[in-house]
Design a protein around this motif. Structure first.
Motif, mmCIF file in Angstrom:
data_model
loop_
_atom_site.group_PDB
_atom_site.id
_atom_site.type_symbol
_atom_site.label_atom_id
_atom_site.label_comp_id
_atom_site.label_asym_id
_atom_site.label_seq_id
_atom_site.Cartn_x
_atom_site.Cartn_y
_atom_site.Cartn_z
ATOM 1 N N GLN A 73 0.574 -1.092 0.128
ATOM 2 C CA GLN A 73 0.045 -0.059 -0.254
ATOM 3 C C GLN A 73 0.746 0.893 0.395
ATOM 4 O O GLN A 73 0.305 2.415 -0.806
ATOM 5 C CB GLN A 73 -0.970 0.139 1.164
ATOM 6 C CG GLN A 73 -0.747 -0.122 2.134
ATOM 7 C CD GLN A 73 0.005 1.196 3.471
ATOM 8 O OE1 GLN A 73 -0.899 2.472 2.559
ATOM 9 N NE2 GLN A 73 1.063 1.351 4.134
ATOM 10 N N LEU A 74 2.225 1.300 0.683
ATOM 11 C CA LEU A 74 3.136 2.134 0.687
ATOM 12 C C LEU A 74 3.029 2.634 -0.669
ATOM 13 O O LEU A 74 3.312 4.218 -1.428
ATOM 14 C CB LEU A 74 3.697 2.354 1.365
ATOM 15 C CG LEU A 74 5.377 3.187 1.813
ATOM 16 C CD1 LEU A 74 4.776 4.166 1.893
ATOM 17 C CD2 LEU A 74 6.534 2.761 2.168
ATOM 18 N N PHE A 75 3.736 1.740 -1.722
ATOM 19 C CA PHE A 75 4.246 1.811 -3.218
ATOM 20 C C PHE A 75 2.992 2.040 -3.404
ATOM 21 O O PHE A 75 3.096 3.474 -4.681
ATOM 22 C CB PHE A 75 4.812 0.582 -3.617
ATOM 23 C CG PHE A 75 4.808 0.556 -4.931
ATOM 24 C CD1 PHE A 75 5.214 0.880 -5.903
ATOM 25 C CD2 PHE A 75 4.243 -0.545 -5.670
ATOM 26 C CE1 PHE A 75 5.132 1.454 -7.388
ATOM 27 C CE2 PHE A 75 3.794 -0.501 -7.271
ATOM 28 C CZ PHE A 75 4.154 -0.255 -8.307
ATOM 29 N N VAL A 76 1.663 1.899 -3.427
ATOM 30 C CA VAL A 76 0.295 2.274 -4.448
ATOM 31 C C VAL A 76 0.168 3.409 -4.616
ATOM 32 O O VAL A 76 0.239 3.668 -5.053
ATOM 33 C CB VAL A 76 -0.264 1.122 -4.345
ATOM 34 C CG1 VAL A 76 -1.779 1.438 -5.169
ATOM 35 C CG2 VAL A 76 -0.095 0.031 -4.473
ATOM 36 N N ARG A 77 0.324 4.014 -2.843
ATOM 37 C CA ARG A 77 -0.300 5.192 -1.986
ATOM 38 C C ARG A 77 1.324 6.177 -3.006
ATOM 39 O O ARG A 77 0.656 7.326 -3.616
ATOM 40 C CB ARG A 77 -0.136 5.653 -1.304
ATOM 41 C CG ARG A 77 -1.442 4.796 -0.645
ATOM 42 C CD ARG A 77 -2.072 5.062 0.461
ATOM 43 N NE ARG A 77 -3.393 4.630 0.239
ATOM 44 C CZ ARG A 77 -4.172 3.022 0.462
ATOM 45 N NH1 ARG A 77 -2.913 2.460 2.025
ATOM 46 N NH2 ARG A 77 -5.187 3.105 1.216
ATOM 47 N N GLU A 78 2.716 6.027 -2.639
ATOM 48 C CA GLU A 78 3.231 6.628 -3.376
ATOM 49 C C GLU A 78 3.720 6.767 -5.184
ATOM 50 O O GLU A 78 4.032 7.846 -5.955
ATOM 51 C CB GLU A 78 4.471 6.544 -2.777
ATOM 52 C CG GLU A 78 5.923 7.127 -3.512
ATOM 53 C CD GLU A 78 7.671 7.112 -2.372
ATOM 54 O OE1 GLU A 78 8.054 7.373 -3.102
ATOM 55 O OE2 GLU A 78 7.196 6.208 -1.878
ATOM 56 N N TYR A 79 2.947 5.918 -5.662
ATOM 57 C CA TYR A 79 2.733 5.958 -6.932
ATOM 58 C C TYR A 79 1.622 6.670 -7.149
ATOM 59 O O TYR A 79 1.832 7.570 -8.130
ATOM 60 C CB TYR A 79 2.784 4.720 -7.242
ATOM 61 C CG TYR A 79 1.811 4.317 -8.992
ATOM 62 C CD1 TYR A 79 2.903 4.752 -10.163
ATOM 63 C CD2 TYR A 79 0.959 3.976 -9.111
ATOM 64 C CE1 TYR A 79 2.823 4.775 -11.178
ATOM 65 C CE2 TYR A 79 0.434 3.959 -10.407
ATOM 66 C CZ TYR A 79 1.785 4.193 -11.977
ATOM 67 O OH TYR A 79 0.874 4.034 -12.281
ATOM 68 N N GLY A 80 0.715 6.920 -6.196
ATOM 69 C CA GLY A 80 -0.456 7.509 -6.533
ATOM 70 C C GLY A 80 -2.033 7.110 -7.048
ATOM 71 O O GLY A 80 -2.443 8.050 -7.613
ATOM 72 N N THR A 81 -2.030 6.418 -6.185
ATOM 73 C CA THR A 81 -3.545 5.990 -6.355
ATOM 74 C C THR A 81 -3.908 4.828 -5.155
ATOM 75 O O THR A 81 -3.374 4.369 -4.537
ATOM 76 C CB THR A 81 -3.836 4.957 -7.438
ATOM 77 O OG1 THR A 81 -4.709 4.940 -7.619
ATOM 78 C CG2 THR A 81 -3.041 3.394 -7.836
ATOM 79 N N ASN A 82 -5.413 5.164 -4.828
ATOM 80 C CA ASN A 82 -5.615 4.541 -4.257
ATOM 81 C C ASN A 82 -6.304 3.261 -4.244
ATOM 82 O O ASN A 82 -7.660 2.634 -3.572
ATOM 83 C CB ASN A 82 -6.990 5.462 -2.962
ATOM 84 C CG ASN A 82 -5.699 6.121 -1.885
ATOM 85 O OD1 ASN A 82 -5.717 5.141 -0.917
ATOM 86 N ND2 ASN A 82 -6.241 6.918 -1.628
#
Length: 756
Positions: free
Chosen positions: A176-185
């Motif tokens: 989830q850290l990677f996905v949110r740093e990438y820019g989406t929920n």
């Protein structure tokens, strides 16, 4: 000696049917367990592996999320847990040579059972654009392919990142850290398809979307209501807890459309007397019609209020909100309407009421039978109403007990795998990592399928699971996934999802729970959270299935470096080297995990805080536990139709099919069966043993058909039928979901029968 995988799919044209059993476990379970384990692992590996399952110095079972007590048996596993372990610890291997011999078209034509029986995947493989089969690929090339696709999207919201409940806390937090740093929920997960309704109802009513009881509470309860759940197959170790509760004087009510052997009698294989005689668990079996649970609990609530002196007035006054409005709605409840909705008799409901009134400490347990209907959230709110009326939350031996299915599905949500994260969680994450997480809500499972179907999403990445096999409306879902540009699956074994791909596809093989995990800093362990909020470590003891496997944390860390590049200041390499560094960060982001590394080092781990349970504090919008007063709903079924619930056989776990038998229900050698009450069958002109097509009916007018099902006369509730998933997922409309939670309504599907 371990057996070889099946060369061809077994024929399922003529399943055999015998009378259903009236007891679960016992000597037959031991025999089935050992045979299944030895077929996959051989004798020596079976002993070495099973003795480590659910032990304090061992690994967490990759099956269900049922907790372990402080004192453990030498054999701390059930039959289906042993099957789950055996399937993961198997000696069978799926190598690049296997993929060379089996093109995609061949894999797509195989059953899920055959695919799963082939063994552990040993190397990353890639299906190139226009290719007809997977081929070996390096990890570096695999991550570069994913990075190129993700970087080329017009928006991060064009990617979907799915998570299975098997994923560890450490891997889930990194993901989830990677996905949110990438820019989406866009972080859908398997909870969206099972206990999302529970979380929605409990968050609103008591302020936390988790159960409020421990194993000790079950042992102390006066009354346990088990509604919409079949512990004998889906959570077999729960039977031991129910047996212990019975020995302490507890009464048990089972509420279910089908009688289930495990709730009739449990033959505990841990004791000689248990194996021979067993313990009768049910004191009252309420054979309710599918979807009638809200009506039942509403009437019980009305009768409790009318009983005089039966409510906990001090608790209601001090700790609850909305009682007057709820009591007024309950007063309008009608006996005749309730009997029609439930199919129960007045004496049955009056007996249940007497048991409720006689109990000072009541627990209600439930699973998918309550969570997968249009009105599921309202139903679970009504369950909470019953407990609030008598002060049965925040009291030893009492509370809510949603029984989770997958071994870390609750932990994944705790770690932030959620498409609608709380602002406080994102604020803490941003402070810790100096990032700016997106605040726009992402896609859940149903919305993800719709986004893929409509071209809004173009990349699908799955951290475990069998997305295509688990989701509703199979034809729609598979067509949607095939529209993706890239599909990626982090997996241990083959399943249907690997045969339904985007324009190009990757399978990334990973370590399982049973595998040793050694990184640069040394041996690692991961952690999980069970269904009752206990967090503990899990350490594999077997050599990995191949030298090219990566752990889930390592896969996420390397993926993040490939996608985010040097712009990311997150220490991904450090996280891959030493998982304690991940836990240090979790301790500063996730409430309840303070001093994580030290606390999880204690044998047995630690329990997360739960304000309603621990201090009768309810962090809701009102600051109190909330009574609710939703209108009572139940499914209406046209004449000549039945209401179908999809369910598991005893030889499966979620979409993993271990075999073709369902011995407690008396069915062997096949899965394409539909269980129908003999009286309903007679009215519909369905002969026992006849073959029929199941056709679902939904307001969109689309024909959804599951062909070639053998009719089995079975003691289901009148007006109801049952059949196994994933074979019947094709009948569940994508848009047929629970209000509020958007969970697929897989337990209430209107069907008609047509000649096969």
């Amino acid at each position: 000696m371990a057996a070889k995988p099946p060369a061809g799919d077994p024929v399922q044209d003529a399943p055999q049917v015998a009378p259903p059993k009236h007891a679960a476990a016992g000597l037959p379970a031991i025999g089935h367990t050992l045979r299944a384990a030895q077929r996959q692992m051989g004798v020596v590996r079976t002993a070495r592996t099973l003795l480590k399952v659910n032990q304090k110095n061992g690994f967490d079972c990759p099956g269900c999320a049922w907790p372990e007590g402080d004192e453990r048996h030498t054999a701390e596993f059930c039959e289906n847990g042993a099957k789950a372990v055996a399937e993961e610890a198997t000696l069978r291997r799926v190598t690049p040579e296997f993929f060379a011999a089996h093109p995609l078209a061949d894999l797509a034509a195989r059953s899920g059972y055959w695919l799963g029986q082939q063994g552990r995947i040993t190397e990353p493989v890639y299906l190139p654009p226009g290719g007809d089969r997977y081929e070996a690929v390096s990890w570096e090339r695999a991550f570069a392919i994913i990075a190129e696709e993700l970087r080329g999207l017009a928006s991060p919201d064009e990617a979907v990142f799915y998570t299975s409940g098997r994923t560890s806390n450490e891997a889930a937090f990194l993901f989830q850290l990677f996905v949110r740093e990438y820019g989406t929920n866009n972080l859908p997960d398997c909870s969206n398809m099972c206990h999302e309704s529970s979380g929605s109802a409990l968050n609103e009513t008591i302020g936390i979307g988790k159960g409020s009881v421990s194993l000790e509470d079950l042992h102390q309860a006066d009354l346990i209501i088990v509604a919409g759940q079949n512990p004998g197959t889906n959570h077999p170790r729960m039977l031991s807890a129910l047996e212990r509760a019975k020995s302490s004087g507890a009464k048990i009510i089972s509420v279910n459309p089908l009688p289930e052997a495990g709730m009739e009698r449990f033959k505990n294989p841990q004791t000689p007397l248990g194996m021979l005689k067993g313990t009768a668990l049910n004191d009252l079996f309420l054979q309710i019609r599918i979807g009638g649970d809200q009506a039942l609990f509403r009437l019980l609530n009305k009768l409790v209020i009318e009983a005089g002196g039966a409510t906990d007035e001090a608790f209601i006054r001090e700790h609850t909100h909305g009682y007057e409005e709820f009591a007024a709605a309950a007063a309008e409840t009608d006996w005749d309407a309730t009997l029609a909705a439930t199919g129960l008799t007045r004496p049955e409901i009056e007996r249940a009421l007497a048991m409720v009134l006689a109990s000072e400490r009541t627990i209600v347990c439930w699973a998918m039978g309550l969570t997968q209907h249009k009105h599921s959230v309202a139903t679970i709110r009504e369950v909470v109403n019953l407990l609030l009326l008598r002060g049965n939350i925040g009291r030893p031996g009492a509370g809510v007990c949603p029984v989770r299915g997958h071994s870390n599905v609750q932990g994944d949500r705790t770690m932030g795998i959620f498409e609608r994260p709380a602002p406080a969680f994102l604020d803490a994450l941003d402070r810790e990592f100096a990032i700016t997480s997106p605040r726009t809500h992402g896609f859940d499972v149903v919305r993800s399928i719709q986004a893929l179907r409509d071209g809004e999403a173009k990349v699908f990445f799955a951290m475990g699971g069998n997305f295509v096999g688990a989701t509703p409306d199979t034809e729609v879902t598979e067509a949607a996934v095939r529209r993706a540009s890239l599909t990626v699956h982090v997996s241990t074994k083959l399943n249907r999802s690997h045969a339904v791909t985007g324009r190009h596809a990757l399978i990334l093989p990973t370590l399982g729970r049973t595998d040793k995990d050694t990184q640069v800093s040394g041996k690692q362990f991961v952690t999980v959270e069970d269904s009752m909020g206990m967090v503990h470590s899990s350490r594999g003891n077997l050599a990995p299935a191949g030298p090219r496997l990566l752990s889930e944390p390592a896969i996420v860390a390397r993926l993040a470096r490939a996608v985010l590049g040097e712009a990311s200041k997150t220490p991904w390499e450090e996280f891959e080297r030493d998982y304690s560094a991940i836990r240090d960060r979790i301790s500063r982001v996730v409430p309840g995990f303070e001093d994580f590394n030290a606390r999880v080092a204690r044998p047995g781990g630690f329990q997360l805080p739960h304000a309603p349970r621990d201090e009768r504090r309810f962090p809701t919008a009102t600051g109190k536990a909330n009574f609710t007063a939703a209108a009572v709903e139940y499914p209406r079924v046209p004449a000549g139709r039945l209401l179908l619930q999809t369910l598991r056989s005893h030889d499966q776990y979620n979409t993993t099919i271990y075999g073709l038998d369902d011995r407690y229900r008396g069915i062997t050698g096949g899965r394409r069966v539909v269980m129908v009450n003999p009286e309903d069958a007679a009215e519909l002109g369905l002969a026992d043993g006849a073959y029929t097509d199941l056709v679902s009916e939904w307001r969109d007018g689309v024909e959804r058909r599951a062909p070639g099902f053998r009719v089995v006369y079975y003691p289901t509730a009148r007006g109801c039928a049952a059949a196994y998933y994933p074979e019947t997922n094709v009948l569940v409309p994508l848009d047929s979901t629970a209000d509020t939670s958007n969970t697929p309504a897989s337990k209430s599907v209107v069907i008609r029968f047509e000649p096969a």
